[in-house]
Write a protein that holds these residues in place. Sequence first.
Motif, PDB file in Angstrom:
ATOM      1  N   UNK A  83      52.749  74.270  38.991  1.00 23.25           N
ATOM      2  CA  UNK A  83      53.023  74.828  37.121  1.00 23.25           C
ATOM      3  C   UNK A  83      51.645  73.441  37.051  1.00 23.25           C
ATOM      4  N   UNK A  84      51.201  73.866  36.091  1.00 22.44           N
ATOM      5  CA  UNK A  84      50.229  72.958  35.429  1.00 22.44           C
ATOM      6  C   UNK A  84      50.418  73.302  34.070  1.00 22.44           C
ATOM      7  N   UNK A  85      50.045  72.103  33.083  1.00 17.84           N
ATOM      8  CA  UNK A  85      50.184  72.288  31.302  1.00 17.84           C
ATOM      9  C   UNK A  85      48.961  71.456  31.121  1.00 17.84           C
ATOM     10  N   UNK A  86      48.723  72.398  30.441  1.00 17.25           N
ATOM     11  CA  UNK A  86      46.581  72.300  29.770  1.00 17.25           C
ATOM     12  C   UNK A  86      46.144  71.365  31.243  1.00 17.25           C
ATOM     13  N   UNK A  87      46.529  71.928  32.401  1.00 14.26           N
ATOM     14  CA  UNK A  87      45.124  72.306  32.853  1.00 14.26           C
ATOM     15  C   UNK A  87      45.303  71.260  33.406  1.00 14.26           C
ATOM     16  N   UNK A  88      46.429  70.140  33.675  1.00 15.51           N
ATOM     17  CA  UNK A  88      46.503  69.589  34.392  1.00 15.51           C
ATOM     18  C   UNK A  88      47.960  69.946  35.382  1.00 15.51           C
ATOM     19  N   UNK A  89      47.687  69.777  36.726  1.00 17.60           N
ATOM     20  CA  UNK A  89      49.133  69.788  37.882  1.00 17.60           C
ATOM     21  C   UNK A  89      50.176  68.764  37.337  1.00 17.60           C
ATOM     22  N   UNK A  90      51.530  69.687  36.925  1.00 16.71           N
ATOM     23  CA  UNK A  90      52.853  67.986  36.678  1.00 16.71           C
ATOM     24  C   UNK A  90      53.010  67.353  38.033  1.00 16.71           C
ATOM     25  N   UNK A  91      53.553  67.884  38.780  1.00 13.01           N
ATOM     26  CA  UNK A  91      52.940  67.823  40.831  1.00 13.01           C
ATOM     27  C   UNK A  91      52.427  66.959  41.406  1.00 13.01           C
ATOM     28  N   UNK A  92      51.698  66.792  40.520  1.00 13.22           N
ATOM     29  CA  UNK A  92      50.590  66.428  41.459  1.00 13.22           C
ATOM     30  C   UNK A  92      49.406  64.409  41.574  1.00 13.22           C
ATOM     31  N   UNK A  93      50.585  64.126  41.251  1.00  8.38           N
ATOM     32  CA  UNK A  93      50.444  62.688  41.004  1.00  8.38           C
ATOM     33  C   UNK A  93      49.016  62.411  40.366  1.00  8.38           C
ATOM     34  N   UNK A  94      48.419  61.861  41.163  1.00  9.62           N
ATOM     35  CA  UNK A  94      47.202  61.736  39.882  1.00  9.62           C
ATOM     36  C   UNK A  94      46.308  62.287  40.117  1.00  9.62           C
ATOM     37  N   UNK A  95      46.573  63.194  41.296  1.00 11.64           N
ATOM     38  CA  UNK A  95      44.785  64.246  41.540  1.00 11.64           C
ATOM     39  C   UNK A  95      45.244  65.633  39.967  1.00 11.64           C
ATOM     40  N   UNK A  96      45.448  65.137  39.330  1.00 15.33           N
ATOM     41  CA  UNK A  96      46.154  66.557  38.084  1.00 15.33           C
ATOM     42  C   UNK A  96      44.734  67.440  38.593  1.00 15.33           C
ATOM     43  N   UNK A  97      43.833  67.219  38.934  1.00 12.92           N
ATOM     44  CA  UNK A  97      42.889  68.403  39.029  1.00 12.92           C
ATOM     45  C   UNK A  97      43.216  69.208  39.535  1.00 12.92           C
ATOM     46  N   UNK A  98      44.036  69.083  41.049  1.00 10.89           N
ATOM     47  CA  UNK A  98      44.165  69.736  42.292  1.00 10.89           C
ATOM     48  C   UNK A  98      45.151  70.416  42.386  1.00 10.89           C
TER      49      UNK A  98
END
Length: 349
Positions: A127-142
């Motif tokens: 799941x992503x919010x505003x283009x950032x993945x919620x569960x990606x840790x600090x890799x929000x764009x992956x």
Amino acid sequence: MKATGVSSAAISNALRYQQAKMQADLVKATKESQTGTVADVGLALGSRTTQAVTFQRDLDRLNGIVDSNALVSARLTSTQDSLGQIADTAQSFLSALTSGVSGDSSTSILQTAGASALQQMTGILNTSVNGEYLFAGTNTDVKPVDDFNAAGSPAKAAFDAAFSSYFGFTQTDPAAANITAAQMNDFITTQVEPQFLGAGWQANWSSATDDQITSRISLNETTQTSVSANEQGIRKLAMAAAMVSGLVNGNISEAAQNAVVSRAQTLVGEAIGGITQIRAETGIAQQRVSDASDRMKTQVDLFEKHIVDLEGVDPAEAATRVADLTQHIETSFALTARLQQLSLLKYLT
């Protein structure tokens, strides 16, 4: 006594100078009327200007953090909702496993339940919010987790390769009917666990980081404001679902299948406990962000009051000055126009 001559040109120039000054004053008065603060802080406050600038700087900083906290709160709310969905998925899967242990579910139903739980969990974790993945840790764009059953999935390839390497044949081979419960338990412990609870998780499954996002929620307070897909509870749910979907089939012996289902049941129970703990920690973070914002909003109100005390003007007085200046300017323009019509020729005639 010597007479002093006054020309119409001199009077006209004096009026134009006065008009320019009144127009400048009108701009200043209009600004003060609209903003409710003095037009020129330095001119109005003098030595107290530094105090006003300091208040404004602190106010801007507080407002910036409050605005940032609103985004953090939105992310935490979405994370909490997603964790709730994962918990529901785990609970439904546990119910299916319980029915399987009691003999109320067929092999195909259990396998479908495992595949469905895995698919649902993967979708929620991505799941992503505003283009950032919620569960990606600090890799929000992956994207944090790959689809286990997708073509070319490294996780599925590693899982199948581990089975073939350990037993010497594939899951669909007729020889799988001879696998004992002890062999299956040993395979799960020595081969499957490292793929999910060890280094294999990030090698084949997850692109998320263990490090989580740390946000400044007040001038002197920070907190973790994200959840990583690498949490143990999530890994255990993925392991249980992958085991059931990949190992519970008609070719594997019933004893081995029962060992898989029993192990999966334990894992899902532990996963639910882990996810519940994560939800509690996320709720604590939500409360901390909310409390910090409330405190800063109180500070913002105090700073705004101090700034108004320093820079504020009386709106009614400012509006009156605007009206008076406008009237004076209009009168001045009228006088200037009449003076420009005067000439010696008109006087003589």
